[in-house]
Design an enzyme around this catalytic site. Structure first.
Site, PDB file in Angstrom:
ATOM      1  N   ASP A  14      -0.053  -0.599  -4.695  1.00  9.04           N
ATOM      2  CA  ASP A  14       1.278  -0.014  -4.464  1.00  9.04           C
ATOM      3  C   ASP A  14       1.943   0.618  -5.490  1.00  9.04           C
ATOM      4  O   ASP A  14       3.090   0.730  -5.534  1.00  9.04           O
ATOM      5  CB  ASP A  14       2.085  -1.083  -3.846  1.00  9.04           C
ATOM      6  CG  ASP A  14       1.625  -2.082  -2.894  1.00  9.04           C
ATOM      7  OD1 ASP A  14       1.139  -1.486  -1.829  1.00  9.04           O
ATOM      8  OD2 ASP A  14       1.685  -3.125  -3.061  1.00  9.04           O
ATOM      9  N   HIS A  42      -1.250   4.292   1.548  1.00  7.56           N
ATOM     10  CA  HIS A  42      -0.665   5.440   0.629  1.00  7.56           C
ATOM     11  C   HIS A  42       0.232   6.106   1.361  1.00  7.56           C
ATOM     12  O   HIS A  42      -0.013   6.939   2.280  1.00  7.56           O
ATOM     13  CB  HIS A  42      -1.965   6.102  -0.009  1.00  7.56           C
ATOM     14  CG  HIS A  42      -2.895   5.553  -0.606  1.00  7.56           C
ATOM     15  ND1 HIS A  42      -4.142   5.799  -1.204  1.00  7.56           N
ATOM     16  CD2 HIS A  42      -2.869   4.148  -1.403  1.00  7.56           C
ATOM     17  CE1 HIS A  42      -4.552   5.064  -1.699  1.00  7.56           C
ATOM     18  NE2 HIS A  42      -4.035   3.860  -2.111  1.00  7.56           N
TER      19      HIS A  42
END
Length: 419
Positions: A14, A42
């Protein structure tokens, strides 16, 4: 010489790798995912919209760039078709090459993943329940289903039957509620149906990548998750089920003899973690900061645990990735923070080996930093940043021992400072 650029995570995932890959993809001829599956997302924001990509590499929006799904991946076929459709609907033509040596992640794997998390109860791994660990497990046990067999239906059906004869009795014994009625023939038919949109893209991906290398083109490699979740070097057993380090980029992409010129370790300007594990620098009051920074899992929507920048864990990640440079993301989210600090060391037992294993007895040692109030999202030069933001970046650079070359000051593609 072709330019080999590998983008990897320095933290627990992340970090904003998709945003960095999307920025770099304009100069790339191939954007390659080399491990993982659809268990993490993503987020990419560009002129086409906002996308949460799960299997497609983030360079897919460059029309001159082929998108490669490498042999190190496990591919969820129906979800890949839906993702391709979503991107195509926005006006992007996807130029795909999918490795025949990747393996399939089936709905049966997702069911197995879910049942195991339920069985573990409070000891669960924090899986996204997409089936990734069982799919990789089957590959190691030599029961996996190769993507290339989608072009050989008879072989596909035989290998599915072989896998089911082995797997189903075990699942029934371990999970009494387990029921599965689909036959090998029915699963084969389903796979051929859902893979139809991309089956013609299945190939030996080594060949087109080698051809681009010979033409001195730029190849951009993208990892999922970060060093803290690597199967070997991460916070085991709360890891992912594949190798997320730059060292695996060649093996997982189809170019085993890879020699990267640039390894960009993406680090968030604060700490965040989703799933199970230890976040040493966790903030006491996280809720408002999490909302403001939009820190929720791209795949599951789960709220991420929020913490101050952990220089100890991040330095470890940067070293594991053999990074040549750092891309620091989301520093704009720290604007206005009253209590801004960096963890520079750990206190407590096991500090001589603080990353593996993580222990709850560790406590962060903080260094107080000067904050800033100014909106920095319009800054495009390092010198335009307020003094507090400059000092924060320079202190991180000093602690990491690797230059911070890219600083993201917002989610849009052009909200980037290059140093």
């Amino acid at each position: 010489m072709s330019s080999i650029v590998v983008v990897v995570g320095a933290n627990w995932g992340d970090e904003g790798k998709g945003r960095i890959v999307d920025y770099l993809a304009g100069q790339a001829s191939a954007s390659i995912r080399f491990q993982g599956g659809n268990n993490a997302g993503h987020t990419v924001v560009n002129e086409f919209g906002t996308f949460k990509l799960h299997q497609l590499p983030s360079g897919v929006f460059n029309p001159d760039c082929i998108a490669v799904l490498g042999p190190g991946m496990v591919i969820s076929p129906e979800k890949l078709s839906l993702e391709i459709e979503e991107v195509a609907t926005s006006g992007v033509e996807v130029k795909l090459c999918i490795s025949d040596r990747a393996t399939l992640c089936l709905p049966l794997h997702a069911l197995e993943d879910t049942l195991e998390e339920q069985r573990l109860g409070d000891g669960a791994y924090g899986s996204t329940r997409q089936g990734i660990a069982p799919a990789y497990g089957d590959r190691v046990m030599k029961k996996g289903i190769l993507v290339g067999w989608l072009k050989q239906p008879e072989v596909l059906r035989e290998r599915i039957q072989f896998m089911m004869d082995w797997k189903l009795p075990q699942m029934k014994a371990l999970y009494p509620s387990f029921e599965f009625t689909q036959t090998a023939e029915e699963m084969t038919e389903w796979l051929l149906e859902v893979s139809a949109p991309w089956r013609d893209s299945i190939t030996n991906v080594t060949e087109p990548l080698k051809a681009l290398q010979k033409e001195d083109k730029t190849l951009l490699f993208e990892a999922q998750l970060g060093a803290g979740r690597d199967l070997v070097y991460g916070e085991y057993p709360w890891t992912t089920s594949s190798n997320v380090t730059a060292a695996y980029a060649g093996i997982g992409s189809g170019l085993p003899a890879l020699h990267p010129e640039r390894v960009i370790a993406v680090a968030k300007s604060f700490s965040s973690s989703v799933g199970t594990g230890t976040l040493i620098t966790a903030m006491e009051d996280q809720d408002q900061f999490r909302e403001d920074a939009k820190e929720f899992g791209a795949t599951t929507g789960r709220p991420r645990d929020m913490g101050y920048f952990d220089a100890v864990a991040t330095r470890n990640g940067v070293e594991l990735q053999a990074a040549t440079e750092i891309a620091l993301t989301k520093i704009d989210c720290l604007t206005g923070m009253k209590d801004l600090k960096i963890c520079v060391a750990y206190d407590g037992e096991h500090t001589e080996n603080p990353i593996w294993p993580q222990t709850a007895s560790l406590a962060p040692v903080y260094e107080q930093m000067k904050g800033w109030e100014e909106d920095i999202t319009g800054c495009r030069q390092f010198e335009e940043l307020p003094a507090g933001a400059q000092e924060y970046i320079l202190r991180i650079e000093e602690l990491m021992g690797v230059p911070v070359k890219m600083v993201s000051v917002g989610p849009e593609r052009d909200q980037m400072i290059l140093r």
